[in-house]
Design a protein around this motif. Structure first.
Motif, mmCIF file in Angstrom:
data_model
loop_
_atom_site.group_PDB
_atom_site.id
_atom_site.type_symbol
_atom_site.label_atom_id
_atom_site.label_comp_id
_atom_site.label_asym_id
_atom_site.label_seq_id
_atom_site.Cartn_x
_atom_site.Cartn_y
_atom_site.Cartn_z
ATOM 1 N N VAL A 99 5.024 -0.826 5.596
ATOM 2 C CA VAL A 99 3.568 -0.848 5.588
ATOM 3 C C VAL A 99 3.116 -2.183 5.010
ATOM 4 O O VAL A 99 3.668 -2.645 4.003
ATOM 5 C CB VAL A 99 2.990 0.280 4.704
ATOM 6 C CG1 VAL A 99 1.463 0.222 4.678
ATOM 7 C CG2 VAL A 99 3.461 1.634 5.158
ATOM 8 N N ARG A 100 2.140 -2.779 5.641
ATOM 9 C CA ARG A 100 1.518 -4.011 5.138
ATOM 10 C C ARG A 100 0.009 -3.813 5.132
ATOM 11 O O ARG A 100 -0.538 -3.110 5.973
ATOM 12 C CB ARG A 100 1.859 -5.217 6.025
ATOM 13 C CG ARG A 100 3.292 -5.631 5.994
ATOM 14 C CD ARG A 100 3.601 -6.304 4.683
ATOM 15 N NE ARG A 100 5.033 -6.557 4.598
ATOM 16 C CZ ARG A 100 5.548 -7.550 3.920
ATOM 17 N NH1 ARG A 100 4.791 -8.380 3.249
ATOM 18 N NH2 ARG A 100 6.846 -7.695 3.871
ATOM 19 N N LEU A 101 -0.637 -4.454 4.194
ATOM 20 C CA LEU A 101 -2.093 -4.469 4.134
ATOM 21 C C LEU A 101 -2.580 -5.812 4.629
ATOM 22 O O LEU A 101 -1.939 -6.835 4.394
ATOM 23 C CB LEU A 101 -2.569 -4.269 2.691
ATOM 24 C CG LEU A 101 -2.255 -2.927 2.051
ATOM 25 C CD1 LEU A 101 -2.585 -2.970 0.564
ATOM 26 C CD2 LEU A 101 -3.039 -1.822 2.736
ATOM 27 N N GLY A 102 -3.716 -5.814 5.314
ATOM 28 C CA GLY A 102 -4.304 -7.075 5.720
ATOM 29 C C GLY A 102 -4.637 -7.120 7.188
ATOM 30 O O GLY A 102 -4.699 -6.102 7.866
ATOM 31 N N HIS A 103 -4.840 -8.326 7.667
ATOM 32 C CA HIS A 103 -5.147 -8.522 9.074
ATOM 33 C C HIS A 103 -3.867 -8.320 9.881
ATOM 34 O O HIS A 103 -2.835 -8.918 9.564
ATOM 35 C CB HIS A 103 -5.710 -9.921 9.302
ATOM 36 C CG HIS A 103 -6.155 -10.127 10.695
ATOM 37 N ND1 HIS A 103 -5.295 -10.511 11.701
ATOM 38 C CD2 HIS A 103 -7.363 -9.959 11.283
ATOM 39 C CE1 HIS A 103 -5.954 -10.582 12.832
ATOM 40 N NE2 HIS A 103 -7.213 -10.260 12.609
ATOM 41 N N PRO A 104 -3.904 -7.511 10.929
ATOM 42 C CA PRO A 104 -2.679 -7.201 11.673
ATOM 43 C C PRO A 104 -1.915 -8.425 12.185
ATOM 44 O O PRO A 104 -0.700 -8.521 11.996
ATOM 45 C CB PRO A 104 -3.172 -6.322 12.815
ATOM 46 C CG PRO A 104 -4.384 -5.656 12.257
ATOM 47 C CD PRO A 104 -5.037 -6.700 11.398
ATOM 48 N N ALA A 105 -2.588 -9.371 12.826
ATOM 49 C CA ALA A 105 -1.877 -10.539 13.359
ATOM 50 C C ALA A 105 -1.224 -11.337 12.249
ATOM 51 O O ALA A 105 -0.056 -11.730 12.352
ATOM 52 C CB ALA A 105 -2.826 -11.430 14.164
ATOM 53 N N ARG A 106 -1.936 -11.554 11.187
ATOM 54 C CA ARG A 106 -1.391 -12.325 10.063
ATOM 55 C C ARG A 106 -0.191 -11.614 9.446
ATOM 56 O O ARG A 106 0.826 -12.244 9.143
ATOM 57 C CB ARG A 106 -2.480 -12.539 9.005
ATOM 58 C CG ARG A 106 -2.143 -13.582 7.980
ATOM 59 C CD ARG A 106 -3.313 -13.889 7.045
ATOM 60 N NE ARG A 106 -4.549 -14.112 7.770
ATOM 61 C CZ ARG A 106 -5.687 -13.424 7.542
ATOM 62 N NH1 ARG A 106 -5.737 -12.476 6.634
ATOM 63 N NH2 ARG A 106 -6.774 -13.690 8.231
#
Length: 126
Positions: free
Chosen positions: A73-80
């Motif tokens: 899981v990552r938080l933030g803008h999907p592309a970035r």
């Protein structure tokens, strides 16, 4: 479309180590669920809870191919978020767009950004 991407990876790269990355977007008017994250105390915990169903579905699909997958899981803008992890893999496989109109406008843009900027080959599944 993410499911199509996973299915493509499982069918065409049966010996690959596969990581399913679920990005919980930054709070904004475009991301209904992500906006609610801004009101939570433990953002990472809520993101993990939101990702649980996605990962359960991904594991079930992978099990049909007798493959175990890793999840992240990552938080933030999907592309970035995808681009920040891309160099750690041999390739990126992602869906061409999401299901709703907003997903098609925003997530389609994500696929385009990843395709243009990734340091590894990118496969866009439809």
């Amino acid at each position: 479309m993410a499911e199509c991407a996973l299915e493509y990876a499982l069918e065409n790269h049966p010996d690959a180590a596969i990581t399913v990355l679920h990005v919980v977007g930054e709070p904004s008017p475009w991301w209904g669920e992500a906006t609610s994250l801004a009101l939570k105390e433990d953002v990472e915990e809520v993101a993990a809870e939101q990702s649980a169903e996605v990962f359960d579905d991904a594991r079930a699909l992978a099990a049909e191919y007798d493959v175990e997958i890793c999840t992240e899981v990552r938080l933030g803008h999907p592309a970035r978020a995808i681009l920040n992890r891309a160099a750690d893999f041999d390739a990126v496989v992602l869906g061409s767009h999401g299901g709703s109109l907003v997903d098609r406008l925003v997530v389609g843009n994500v696929a385009q950004k990843v395709f243009r900027n990734a340091p590894v080959p990118v496969i866009v599944a439809r």
